[in-house]
Write a protein that holds these residues in place. Sequence first.
Motif, short mmCIF file in Angstrom:
data_model
loop_
_atom_site.label_atom_id
_atom_site.label_comp_id
_atom_site.label_asym_id
_atom_site.label_seq_id
_atom_site.Cartn_x
_atom_site.Cartn_y
_atom_site.Cartn_z
N ASP A 127 25.50 -41.09 26.30
CA ASP A 127 27.02 -41.36 26.15
C ASP A 127 27.02 -39.82 26.89
O ASP A 127 28.58 -39.92 27.02
CB ASP A 127 27.44 -41.35 25.06
CG ASP A 127 26.95 -42.94 24.21
OD1 ASP A 127 27.11 -43.76 25.16
OD2 ASP A 127 26.25 -42.73 23.19
N HIS A 128 26.49 -39.25 27.12
CA HIS A 128 26.76 -37.59 27.88
C HIS A 128 28.41 -37.27 28.49
O HIS A 128 28.40 -36.34 28.39
CB HIS A 128 25.55 -36.89 27.91
CG HIS A 128 25.10 -36.97 29.40
ND1 HIS A 128 24.42 -37.88 29.64
CD2 HIS A 128 25.43 -35.76 30.58
CE1 HIS A 128 24.02 -37.62 31.21
NE2 HIS A 128 24.63 -36.52 31.59
N VAL A 129 28.04 -38.11 29.29
CA VAL A 129 29.38 -37.55 30.89
C VAL A 129 31.13 -38.14 29.62
O VAL A 129 31.48 -37.48 29.98
CB VAL A 129 29.09 -38.88 31.87
CG1 VAL A 129 29.96 -38.20 32.49
CG2 VAL A 129 27.80 -38.58 31.99
N ALA A 130 30.55 -39.31 28.35
CA ALA A 130 32.12 -38.51 27.66
C ALA A 130 32.29 -37.20 27.38
O ALA A 130 33.37 -37.25 27.09
CB ALA A 130 31.72 -40.05 26.94
N VAL A 131 31.32 -36.67 26.80
CA VAL A 131 31.57 -35.04 26.46
C VAL A 131 32.85 -34.70 27.73
O VAL A 131 33.27 -34.31 27.13
CB VAL A 131 30.39 -33.74 26.25
CG1 VAL A 131 30.82 -33.22 25.74
CG2 VAL A 131 29.60 -35.25 24.95
N GLN A 132 32.85 -34.85 28.38
CA GLN A 132 33.59 -34.60 29.76
C GLN A 132 34.58 -33.97 29.39
O GLN A 132 36.22 -33.63 29.10
CB GLN A 132 33.34 -34.21 30.87
CG GLN A 132 31.76 -33.59 31.51
CD GLN A 132 31.45 -34.22 32.56
OE1 GLN A 132 31.82 -34.75 33.37
NE2 GLN A 132 30.86 -33.19 33.11
N GLU A 133 35.27 -35.81 28.83
CA GLU A 133 36.56 -35.59 28.65
C GLU A 133 37.28 -35.29 27.07
O GLU A 133 38.04 -34.85 27.00
CB GLU A 133 36.54 -37.23 28.59
CG GLU A 133 36.44 -38.03 29.64
CD GLU A 133 37.85 -38.19 30.79
OE1 GLU A 133 39.21 -38.24 30.55
OE2 GLU A 133 37.41 -37.61 32.06
N GLU A 172 35.24 -24.73 29.96
CA GLU A 172 33.74 -25.23 30.82
C GLU A 172 32.76 -25.56 29.94
O GLU A 172 32.80 -25.63 29.16
CB GLU A 172 34.27 -23.90 30.52
CG GLU A 172 34.91 -22.77 31.76
CD GLU A 172 34.20 -21.62 32.88
OE1 GLU A 172 33.19 -21.06 32.48
OE2 GLU A 172 34.23 -21.13 33.79
N TRP A 173 31.54 -26.58 30.87
CA TRP A 173 31.36 -26.94 30.35
C TRP A 173 29.19 -26.65 31.59
O TRP A 173 29.64 -26.69 32.98
CB TRP A 173 30.60 -28.40 30.66
CG TRP A 173 31.74 -29.49 30.76
CD1 TRP A 173 32.20 -28.80 29.43
CD2 TRP A 173 32.72 -29.90 31.22
NE1 TRP A 173 33.81 -29.87 29.59
CE2 TRP A 173 33.78 -30.35 30.61
CE3 TRP A 173 32.61 -30.33 32.67
CZ2 TRP A 173 34.97 -31.13 31.59
CZ3 TRP A 173 33.45 -30.83 33.14
CH2 TRP A 173 34.36 -31.46 32.74
N TRP A 174 28.99 -25.81 31.01
CA TRP A 174 27.36 -24.76 31.47
C TRP A 174 26.44 -26.16 30.75
O TRP A 174 25.63 -25.82 29.89
CB TRP A 174 27.01 -23.36 31.58
CG TRP A 174 27.97 -22.95 32.25
CD1 TRP A 174 29.34 -23.00 31.92
CD2 TRP A 174 28.50 -22.06 33.35
NE1 TRP A 174 30.11 -22.35 32.59
CE2 TRP A 174 29.45 -21.70 33.68
CE3 TRP A 174 26.90 -21.98 33.72
CZ2 TRP A 174 29.31 -20.96 34.68
CZ3 TRP A 174 27.35 -20.95 35.11
CH2 TRP A 174 29.04 -20.56 35.42
N ALA A 175 25.49 -26.28 31.66
CA ALA A 175 23.97 -27.22 32.38
C ALA A 175 22.77 -26.08 31.08
O ALA A 175 23.13 -25.19 32.26
CB ALA A 175 23.42 -28.11 32.85
N ALA A 176 22.27 -26.53 30.44
CA ALA A 176 20.93 -25.54 30.25
C ALA A 176 19.59 -26.53 31.10
O ALA A 176 19.29 -27.30 30.72
CB ALA A 176 20.58 -25.20 28.89
N ALA A 178 31.94 -32.11 37.31
CA ALA A 178 32.55 -33.04 36.64
C ALA A 178 31.87 -34.46 36.81
O ALA A 178 32.19 -34.91 38.15
CB ALA A 178 34.35 -33.14 36.87
N GLY A 179 31.29 -35.36 35.85
CA GLY A 179 30.67 -36.75 36.44
C GLY A 179 29.30 -36.84 36.32
O GLY A 179 28.84 -38.15 36.84
N GLU A 180 28.64 -35.48 36.59
CA GLU A 180 27.76 -35.95 36.77
C GLU A 180 26.72 -35.99 36.37
O GLU A 180 26.81 -35.71 34.51
CB GLU A 180 27.59 -33.90 37.03
CG GLU A 180 25.81 -34.11 37.73
CD GLU A 180 25.33 -31.89 37.67
OE1 GLU A 180 24.16 -31.79 37.74
OE2 GLU A 180 26.22 -31.66 37.17
N VAL A 181 26.02 -37.25 36.14
CA VAL A 181 24.92 -37.35 35.14
C VAL A 181 23.28 -36.06 35.00
O VAL A 181 22.81 -36.32 36.33
CB VAL A 181 24.21 -39.25 35.64
CG1 VAL A 181 23.39 -39.28 34.62
CG2 VAL A 181 25.66 -39.67 36.03
#
Length: 198
Positions: free
Chosen positions: A54-60, A66-70, A81-84
């Motif tokens: 479900d993680h991509v839905a967090v972007q919605e 801003e979302w930054w992956a560790a 956006a939309g990146e799995v």
Amino acid sequence: MHTSWDPAAPEEVHELFAGLAAPWWLAGGYAVEQALGRSLREHGDIDVLVLRRDHVAVQEVLRGWEWWAADPPGVLRPWRAGEVLPTEVCDVWCRPAADRPWRIQVMIDESDGECWTSRRNPRVRREVRSIGRTGASGIPYLAPEILLFYKAKDTRPKDETDFAALLPLLGPDQRRWLARAISQTCGDHPWLAHGSLG
């Protein structure tokens, strides 16, 4: 780049994530306080757990943020956006804008069908519907035994505080589950020597 944290309050997280059409739970110290029904200590951040499916839905629900992956071994990089995200990425830091503090840390965990599986040990699993509780305020949070399972690795003083506070809330089945999960994942552990665990 703004590097400090100003954690969102649990109520703000609840309002934001109300639009997520998937389960989510508070984790970490704020979840401990949901279980206790009271404040316990200071918090440097606020953790929200979602399943990888479900993680991509967090972007919605955090649209416009801003979302930054560790990205291991500790590099923050923009989450497109939309990146799995790949399985090795388990944390995303989120903030409303580049000049604002970080507000929410999203933690990503695994699942297998309708079972949650720990990213630390796939043998540690439960039905998804059984891993959460709901606080008096209606905010979902991880079950206390799962919170303590995650806190058992490389314990810090705050984890010991949380263990002491949550242990009295655990029934016999929860204690047995926690003892087994820690033993399978961490081997010998000081908490296993605790007379009330296991």
